[in-house]
Design a protein around this motif. Structure first.
Motif, PDB file in Angstrom:
ATOM      1  N   THR A 129       0.989 -33.123 -30.542  1.00  0.00           N
ATOM      2  CA  THR A 129       0.542 -31.752 -30.338  1.00  0.00           C
ATOM      3  C   THR A 129       1.646 -30.942 -29.665  1.00  0.00           C
ATOM      4  O   THR A 129       2.572 -31.500 -29.044  1.00  0.00           O
ATOM      5  CB  THR A 129      -0.707 -31.707 -29.435  1.00  0.00           C
ATOM      6  OG1 THR A 129      -0.354 -32.177 -28.125  1.00  0.00           O
ATOM      7  CG2 THR A 129      -1.830 -32.578 -29.996  1.00  0.00           C
ATOM      8  N   ASP A 130       1.544 -29.612 -29.758  1.00  0.00           N
ATOM      9  CA  ASP A 130       2.517 -28.733 -29.098  1.00  0.00           C
ATOM     10  C   ASP A 130       2.504 -28.937 -27.593  1.00  0.00           C
ATOM     11  O   ASP A 130       3.563 -28.931 -26.944  1.00  0.00           O
ATOM     12  CB  ASP A 130       2.213 -27.272 -29.430  1.00  0.00           C
ATOM     13  CG  ASP A 130       2.500 -26.927 -30.887  1.00  0.00           C
ATOM     14  OD1 ASP A 130       3.475 -27.468 -31.440  1.00  0.00           O
ATOM     15  OD2 ASP A 130       1.750 -26.130 -31.467  1.00  0.00           O
ATOM     16  N   GLU A 131       1.314 -29.088 -27.025  1.00  0.00           N
ATOM     17  CA  GLU A 131       1.210 -29.294 -25.581  1.00  0.00           C
ATOM     18  C   GLU A 131       1.926 -30.575 -25.165  1.00  0.00           C
ATOM     19  O   GLU A 131       2.637 -30.603 -24.147  1.00  0.00           O
ATOM     20  CB  GLU A 131      -0.259 -29.355 -25.169  1.00  0.00           C
ATOM     21  CG  GLU A 131      -0.470 -29.543 -23.673  1.00  0.00           C
ATOM     22  CD  GLU A 131      -1.929 -29.651 -23.290  1.00  0.00           C
ATOM     23  OE1 GLU A 131      -2.215 -29.674 -22.077  1.00  0.00           O
ATOM     24  OE2 GLU A 131      -2.784 -29.707 -24.200  1.00  0.00           O
ATOM     25  N   ARG A 134       5.747 -30.108 -25.128  1.00  0.00           N
ATOM     26  CA  ARG A 134       6.237 -29.433 -23.920  1.00  0.00           C
ATOM     27  C   ARG A 134       6.179 -30.355 -22.705  1.00  0.00           C
ATOM     28  O   ARG A 134       7.131 -30.420 -21.914  1.00  0.00           O
ATOM     29  CB  ARG A 134       5.420 -28.164 -23.673  1.00  0.00           C
ATOM     30  CG  ARG A 134       5.625 -27.081 -24.723  1.00  0.00           C
ATOM     31  CD  ARG A 134       4.970 -25.769 -24.301  1.00  0.00           C
ATOM     32  NE  ARG A 134       3.520 -25.896 -24.234  1.00  0.00           N
ATOM     33  CZ  ARG A 134       2.700 -25.670 -25.259  1.00  0.00           C
ATOM     34  NH1 ARG A 134       3.184 -25.313 -26.431  1.00  0.00           N
ATOM     35  NH2 ARG A 134       1.386 -25.785 -25.110  1.00  0.00           N
ATOM     36  N   HIS A 135       5.075 -31.065 -22.565  1.00  0.00           N
ATOM     37  CA  HIS A 135       4.895 -31.960 -21.420  1.00  0.00           C
ATOM     38  C   HIS A 135       5.942 -33.072 -21.431  1.00  0.00           C
ATOM     39  O   HIS A 135       6.601 -33.331 -20.407  1.00  0.00           O
ATOM     40  CB  HIS A 135       3.483 -32.552 -21.473  1.00  0.00           C
ATOM     41  CG  HIS A 135       3.221 -33.600 -20.438  1.00  0.00           C
ATOM     42  ND1 HIS A 135       3.018 -33.304 -19.101  1.00  0.00           N
ATOM     43  CD2 HIS A 135       3.130 -34.964 -20.540  1.00  0.00           C
ATOM     44  CE1 HIS A 135       2.816 -34.432 -18.428  1.00  0.00           C
ATOM     45  NE2 HIS A 135       2.876 -35.441 -19.271  1.00  0.00           N
TER      46      HIS A 135
END
Length: 292
Positions: A129-131, A134-135
């Motif tokens: 996922t995009d999240e 980033r994480h």
């Protein structure tokens, strides 16, 4: 010069190990064989620093002797780059001291997570996922800042993709770009995942940024069923994986390549034969792509 050649040359300038190097995992069960191995059998050894930090006695002496004779790369197990628990900076400091003590040119970790409220003792897939991009990229960047060096992350085998919003290739490329880190490409993991999830292994490798690939892994796996392969590192490399490795060299040029074996160790001569296959394919990927 073709564009693929330009990308390969850029990697060779950045790679911390010689492009045509062949390596073997530093395992305690192999210590004596590695110490007695003829010069030239392998070019580097790889270990998990967590398994050797603070180790003394005969095993520590053997590590020091081998590290003095051969370049030592490190492949971490416990940073949990995609995890939700705070980054273990105490462990990272210990790893950093280990890398400095043994002049380690290449440090890598898994693109996965292995901790939550405690250590889970397994490498679990990060949601695509995009999240999560980033994480994970933020954590990788922090690791690089704290260590003061670039690291490589390894594509892992996985058997379930939890609620993906993108495919594995898109996720991997997004993390590499956002974290600005390198890639340790595990060819066997690509083969295993391609079989288990129904994608084309060559297309996956062709979609990766060749300029970031600083090392390759190759290993054996377990054929649980025609459509289920389990990454084990407990058997010999099979011909389809050798063939995928050869096509990878043909596409991106030679890269330092590690033969992984973690248990069911055969006589050293069998490992030596697999190392010779790596060398043969690095030198001439089109000249023969099966183990011989």
């Amino acid at each position: 010069m073709a564009s693929t050649d330009i990308r390969a040359s850029a990697v060779h300038r950045r790679s911390p190990l010689p492009a045509a190097a062949a390596g073997l995992g530093l395992r305690r069960a192999l210590l004596q064989a590695l110490r007695e191995a003829p010069a030239g059998d392998f070019d580097f050894l790889e270990c998990a620093p967590e398994n050797w930090i603070h180790v003394g006695g005969p095993a520590g002496d053997a590590l020091a002797e081998l590290a003095a004779r051969h370049p030592l790369s490190c492949h971490g197990l416990s940073l949990s780059l995609g995890g939700s628990a705070p980054l273990d900076t105490q462990l990272l400091a210990q790893v950093g001291r280990f890398l400095d003590e043994y002049r380690v040119p290449l440090y890598s970790e898994h693109l996965s997570y292995c901790s939550d409220d405690g250590h889970l003792y397994d490498l679990l897939p990060i949601p695509f996922t995009d999240e999560a991009v980033r994480h994970t990229a933020t954590r990788i960047a922090r690791v690089q800042d704290l260590l003061g060096r670039r690291i490589a992350v390894e594509n892992v085998s996985y058997y379930l993709a939890p609620e993906p919003s993108m495919d594995e290739l898109s996720f991997t490329n997004a993390v590499l770009a956002e974290a600005d880190c390198d890639l340790l490409l595990d060819v066997n993991n690509v083969y295993v995942n391609a079989c288990n999830h129904g994608y084309d292994a060559d297309t996956f490798i062709a979609g990766l940024p060749a300029q970031r690939i600083v090392c390759l892994h190759v290993a054996g796996h377990l054929d649980e069923a025609p459509d289920l392969k389990i990454d084990t590192h407990g058997s010999a490399v099979i011909d389809p994986v050798w063939e995928l490795l050869a096509r990878t060299y043909a596409r991106i040029g030679p890269r330092p390549t590690l033969l992984e074996r973690d248990f069911n160790f055969p006589p050293y001569a069998e490992l030596q034969s697999e190392l010779q296959t790596i060398r043969r394919l690095q030198a001439d990927p089109a000249g023969g792509s099966t183990h011989g």
